[in-house]
Enzyme design. Structure first.
Site, short mmCIF file in Angstrom:
data_model
loop_
_atom_site.label_atom_id
_atom_site.label_comp_id
_atom_site.label_asym_id
_atom_site.label_seq_id
_atom_site.Cartn_x
_atom_site.Cartn_y
_atom_site.Cartn_z
N TYR B 273 80.10 79.07 41.16
CA TYR B 273 79.34 80.17 41.75
C TYR B 273 80.27 81.36 42.03
CZ TYR B 273 75.72 82.46 44.50
OH TYR B 273 74.78 83.34 44.96
N CYS B 410 57.40 65.57 24.45
CA CYS B 410 56.22 66.17 25.08
C CYS B 410 55.76 65.34 26.25
CB CYS B 410 55.14 66.49 24.05
SG CYS B 410 53.98 65.25 23.64
N1 LIG Z 1 66.94 70.57 37.49
C1 LIG Z 1 67.65 69.56 37.05
O1 LIG Z 1 67.16 68.46 36.81
C2 LIG Z 1 69.07 69.78 36.82
C3 LIG Z 1 69.66 69.01 35.84
C4 LIG Z 1 71.00 69.24 35.61
C5 LIG Z 1 71.69 70.19 36.34
N2 LIG Z 1 71.08 70.91 37.31
C6 LIG Z 1 71.83 71.89 38.08
O2 LIG Z 1 71.58 73.21 37.62
C7 LIG Z 1 72.78 73.98 37.80
C8 LIG Z 1 73.10 74.75 36.52
O3 LIG Z 1 73.46 73.86 35.48
P1 LIG Z 1 74.13 74.45 34.15
O4 LIG Z 1 74.36 73.27 33.24
O5 LIG Z 1 73.32 75.58 33.63
O6 LIG Z 1 75.53 74.98 34.74
P2 LIG Z 1 76.57 76.03 34.13
O7 LIG Z 1 77.78 75.93 34.98
O8 LIG Z 1 76.68 75.85 32.65
O9 LIG Z 1 75.87 77.47 34.38
C9 LIG Z 1 75.84 78.14 35.64
C10 LIG Z 1 75.71 79.63 35.35
O10 LIG Z 1 75.57 80.34 36.57
C11 LIG Z 1 76.33 81.56 36.47
N3 LIG Z 1 76.65 82.03 37.82
C12 LIG Z 1 77.55 81.53 38.69
N4 LIG Z 1 77.55 82.19 39.82
C13 LIG Z 1 76.66 83.19 39.70
C14 LIG Z 1 76.22 84.22 40.55
N5 LIG Z 1 76.71 84.36 41.77
N6 LIG Z 1 75.29 85.06 40.09
C15 LIG Z 1 74.77 84.93 38.85
N7 LIG Z 1 75.15 83.96 37.99
C16 LIG Z 1 76.09 83.09 38.43
C17 LIG Z 1 77.53 81.17 35.66
O11 LIG Z 1 78.14 82.28 35.07
C18 LIG Z 1 76.93 80.20 34.65
O12 LIG Z 1 76.55 80.84 33.47
C19 LIG Z 1 73.85 73.00 38.21
O13 LIG Z 1 74.06 73.04 39.60
C20 LIG Z 1 73.28 71.67 37.83
O14 LIG Z 1 73.76 70.60 38.64
C21 LIG Z 1 69.77 70.72 37.54
#
Ligand SMILES: NC(=O)c1ccc[n+]([C@@H]2O[C@H](COP(=O)([O-])OP(=O)(O)OC[C@H]3O[C@@H](n4cnc5c(N)ncnc54)[C@H](O)[C@@H]3O)[C@@H](O)[C@H]2O)c1
Ligand SMILES: NC(=O)c1ccc[n+]([C@@H]2O[C@H](COP(=O)([O-])OP(=O)(O)OC[C@H]3O[C@@H](n4cnc5c(N)ncnc54)[C@H](O)[C@@H]3O)[C@@H](O)[C@H]2O)c1
Lengths: 556, 556
Positions: B273, B410
């Site tokens: 972050y 799906c």
């Molecule tokens: N919903 C689900 O079931 C599920 C599944 C897997 C992961 N997640 C969570 O979702 C999140 C994202 O996963 P990912 O694989 O896309 O991660 P990632 O690290 O590939 O992507 C995160 C993105 O956020 C951007 N970012 C960071 N700080 C920022 C800010 N202050 N403002 C704007 N953009 C910012 C980064 O540049 C990056 O592109 C993780 O925390 C992950 O654990 C959720």
């Protein structure tokens, strides 16, 4: 709210050849569930508690009634799911699938604590299944006696060429579990000196025939042992006293037992171990008023006790911790070498587990003891030359009372279990037995448990905590056609510390049963051999090869 | 030592109708294992890593080769056991039993930590199976897109009468997972404004067609959204910026999106972050030199970010945490009401789970995209009136590239899954398809996972951590005749935090397969309905009743 306590209800399994369910595959789990709650079997049947603290057979009385109702109408191609003692679903499967699938007390690891369990339990969302309580194959104290017997026999095999005559075992504690020690010792052919601090416990063991004699003092006890040893007769003697006094005194006198262990309740330093120099009255009153002081004094006495055990160990006397955690307590009191002597599983049980040998058992749904005696004879016929097994069967018949449905436990392994199962099924088929049998085992078995403080302590490769093994065991037993299969968490050592699986299979005399018995009673112990071979135990690797197991990643 | 890395090896599943194993029941797991390691599918195929950090398909290359060898010779009445990615045994079962049983990464709870796992992993005793990596049914990013699509569709159903046209979603993060958001949003019919702090991420999404446009500043972004909303056209816009600046600025301006969420990597405050006011260069250099300072600044920015999300929430805008733990981070920085808005599972996915709806998927062993297009058409034919499903299928065909074997995901539930399975099997039988299909699902599904921080967050009855359910699911799928069944620990949320099960079943066109498909694809989603009905969800209870499920302890 549901009903957890109903002391008016008295449950006993039906006996005889009449079915009240649609087949023996569903009648059997129904009778075994009921048998677990028989007043002659269960500790607190009105509370559905079978044994082992709060190990229950069903979550509450409503669940019990619904399980029974579901089993009565279950078809031979349906499967009932039981979730922590509550029947949650009936699904279409097929005739070679299990009739009941059970999962008890399983919690996601981060929340796998007694605290969280109790929170769920209070809300009616949980049940502690222990090992055979929630999986409906507990058979009373026979299991404890034979577990201890097997431990002593293996000890004799390792250290005394399999002959314990003229040998004696020093131990302490004649409680619920520990009281089996003197009987198991004499059954195994050894004499036994058991130190116990409560007169009532000694009286109880004398009354039930688990203990032969009581000595007035140490001199008399040693004289009895001495005489028995010389005569090569196995005699057990209870001595009133504190182990933390008697063990060191024996060291001082230069007395050398042939084996040393202990089954005081050292795992619970506030309630389980009388501090040295204290009266029982001191103990009782202080436990209320100043538990910390009791804990401190008890742990110091345990340190003294363990130091004496270490002295015996250094003299070359086979010495083991019997699963009561006394080494840990002594270690915490500064006995740095407390873990120099081993726990009983790595010392004596693991070599059995390496060959798939463990607490195999069966029960007669006829309710007729003769059915068990006939199977006893069949076992002997099929295991010629297995003297200690024959000895066990003879002694068990003579000295152990049946509780609930007549049952037998006997530790046999890969290569024997399926032969016995098929022979029993043949006896049902040809009418030698009055009704079908069930065959099962404890969850404490070769391939069915991961428990780093007990069954998988100090595995050769450090894989103590890997629980893939019991899960694969349960999946394979399900795939092989066991009649019911269970997956539990926390049995024996408590929440967070173990995962284990159970299985029971019915001999109803059919050819379908032959096919299933052959698979299940081969595959189940084979997973134990596999698990130990994977950990690098030579005995298991040899056993796997002898039996032609196909273990690609292990034998190559 | 075994081989963990071999970048020379390039694995691709065979395609077409020729068998190199003895039957499709063993050819299928072999091809799917290989497909998981296809360079077009796996993240680091040379290291056997499929996705999700270190989620592997096999423990090491020797294990991979031995699994393949075992599958090539496995008979149709044998079962292969795989323990944390290593093939440990081949056992005699029967033709309706699974051909492969898998247990990955399971640890006794007290030892279920990353530390202990890594210790075992270093010794070659473990493998992280993630969810579909070690259970051989990963199908690339299609799964992520549809999970997000379903979330948005359900959001639309709950708040906007199922019509997202003229609506827009505010989010942040266009990374590995988060990059699916703009595509999923437009597929669901909504516009999307996604804030992302790294230009490279925005470019990447534009290039792959996951994102439609990029705006130069907030004004331009809002103008594009405004126009799209008015025209009821779904457009996605990327905006370079920091969410902790943009979200509060939107609040200040009184802009009201139709939904708000976030997929920055908030779960990892050191690496995931960007703190407010920092350049990317500051961020990068400080992560090395002073990670604690980054963590502190990032968490403070998250607090600001979450306060803006709470402002939207209070305005009545549907707002959810998308599984990145940002609420927890804000709470730790003093945002006491951070958990006022819900996680995405309780908010949008749970109602689907209540009806057994989850990430159902299939892959064509022929390797021919036409086979998938034909099944797409079949699904439409069998689900008349299911517009959002048809929409998904149309959009997926147009906008998602296949990775490895052609596959389709799906979300369908109880009552639909087995109908599709039977229809597909019929298409294999009558030659419409060029080769058999496999049907499976993610472990993130209705009845197959216990994960209190994600899939089972805030269950109505507080049973979040009860893992009896996924264990029963695995046992029942085994009893019902799935082709392979798996039990994993720690997928998605890491060691200690989840237990889950997988299943895959083959459509080989036989009548045996009909029988198994009908059972497995009914029972599997039915356990999800059962689990949610037991927790007290009305939708699940209704669904159970409508489908005539027999749930003794739940429906009475
Ligand atoms: N919903 C689900 O079931 C599920 C599944 C897997 C992961 N997640 C969570 O979702 C999140 C994202 O996963 P990912 O694989 O896309 O991660 P990632 O690290 O590939 O992507 C995160 C993105 O956020 C951007 N970012 C960071 N700080 C920022 C800010 N202050 N403002 C704007 N953009 C910012 C980064 O540049 C990056 O592109 C993780 O925390 C992950 O654990 C959720
Ligand atoms: N080996 C196994 O597999 C296994 C299985 C279950 C339990 N255990 C352990 O074995 C121990 C005994 O179990 P139990 O059910 O018999 O417990 P229990 O509490 O019923 O009996 C313990 C006995 O030890 C006696 N005692 C306490 N302090 C003493 C002292 N200082 N000197 C002499 N006697 C003393 C008590 O009076 C009591 O009779 C426990 O720690 C238990 O956890 C081992």
């Amino acid at each position: 709210m549901t009903t957890r306590i109903d002391n008016q209800r008295v449950i006993r399994a039906a006996t005889g050849p009449e079915l009240s369910a649609k087949s023996w595959l569903t009648e059997a789990p129904m009778r075994m569930l009921m048998n677990n709650l028989d007043p002659g079997v269960a500790e607190k049947p009105g509370e559905l508690v079978v044994y082992g603290g709060i190990g229950r057979a069903a979550r509450d009385w409503e669940s019990f009634d619904r399980i029974v109702a579901a089993l009565k109408t279950l078809e031979s191609d349906q499967t009932l799911l039981v979730q922590s003692g509550k029947p949650v679903g009936v699904f279409q499967t097929h005739k070679d699938a299990p009739r009941v699938l059970i999962a008890n007390s399983n919690l996601v690891p981060h929340w796998a604590t007694w605290d969280h369990f109790h929170e769920l339990d209070k809300k009616g969302l949980a049940m502690y299944g222990q090992m055979t309580a929630g999986s409906w194959i507990y058979i009373g104290s026979q299991g404890i006696v034979q577990g201890t017997y097997e431990t002593f026999v293996e000890m004799g095999r390792q250290h005394y060429d399999g002959d314990l005559s003229g040998r004696w075992i020093l131990t302490a504690g004649l409680g619920g579990m520990g009281g089996a020690q003197p009987l198991a010792a004499t059954m195994a052919g050894a004499s036994c000196l058991a130190v116990e601090c409560q007169p009532s416990r000694i009286e109880m063991r004398l009354k039930t025939g688990y203990l032969d004699r009581q000595a007035q003092d140490l001199d008399e006890a040693l004289a009895i042992i001495d005489e028995a040893v010389k005569a090569k007769k196995a005699v057990s003697v209870g001595l009133l006293g504190n182990a933390a006094d008697i063990f060191p005194e024996l060291v001082r006198r230069g007395i050398k037992p042939d084996a040393v262990t202990d089954q005081t309740s050292a795992h619970d330093p506030i309630n389980g171990y009388l501090p040295k120099g204290w009266t029982l009255a001191d103990w009782e009153s202080k436990r209320e008023r100043d538990p910390k002081a009791v804990e401190h004094a008890a742990k110091q006495s345990m340190a003294t006790h363990v130091r004496a055990m270490l002295d015996f160990w250094k003299m070359g006397v086979p010495t083991v911790d019997y699963g009561n955690n006394i080494r840990q307590m002594a270690l915490e009191e500064g006995v740095a070498d407390a873990f120099d002597f081993p726990g009983f599983v790595p010392a004596y049980i693991r070599p059995l587990f390496c060959r798939g040998i463990g607490p195999f058992r069966w029960a007669a749904l006829s309710g007729d003891p003769e059915d068990i005696y006939k199977t006893d004879a069949k076992v002997k016929e099929l295991t010629p030359g297995n003297h200690h097994l024959h000895n066990w069967l003879d002694m068990a018949r003579k000295r152990i009372k049946f509780q609930g449905l007549p049952a037998r436990i006997c530790w046999v392994g890969l290569g024997d279990r399926h032969r016995l199962g098929l022979a029993f099924n043949e006896m049902v088929r040809n009418g030698e037995l009055k009704a079908p049998l069930v065959i099962g085992r404890d969850h404490l078995d070769s391939g069915s448990v991961a428990s780093p403080n007990r069954e998988t302590e100090a595995m050769k490769d450090g894989s103590d905590a890997v629980s893939d093994w019991p899960l694969l065991n349960a999946l394979l037993n399900t795939a092989s056609g066991a009649t019911w299969v269970s997956l539990h968490h926390g049995g024996g050592v408590g929440m967070g510390f173990s995962q284990h699986s159970g299985m029971v299979i019915v001999c109803d005399g059919t050819e379908d049963a032959d096919r299933r018995l052959e698979r299940v009673l081969w595959n189940d112990p084979a997973t134990g051999v596999m698990r130990h071979a994977d950990a690098g135990y030579e005995e298991a690797i040899d056993c796997a090869k002898e039996n032609g197991l196909n273990l690609p990643g292990i034998l190559g």
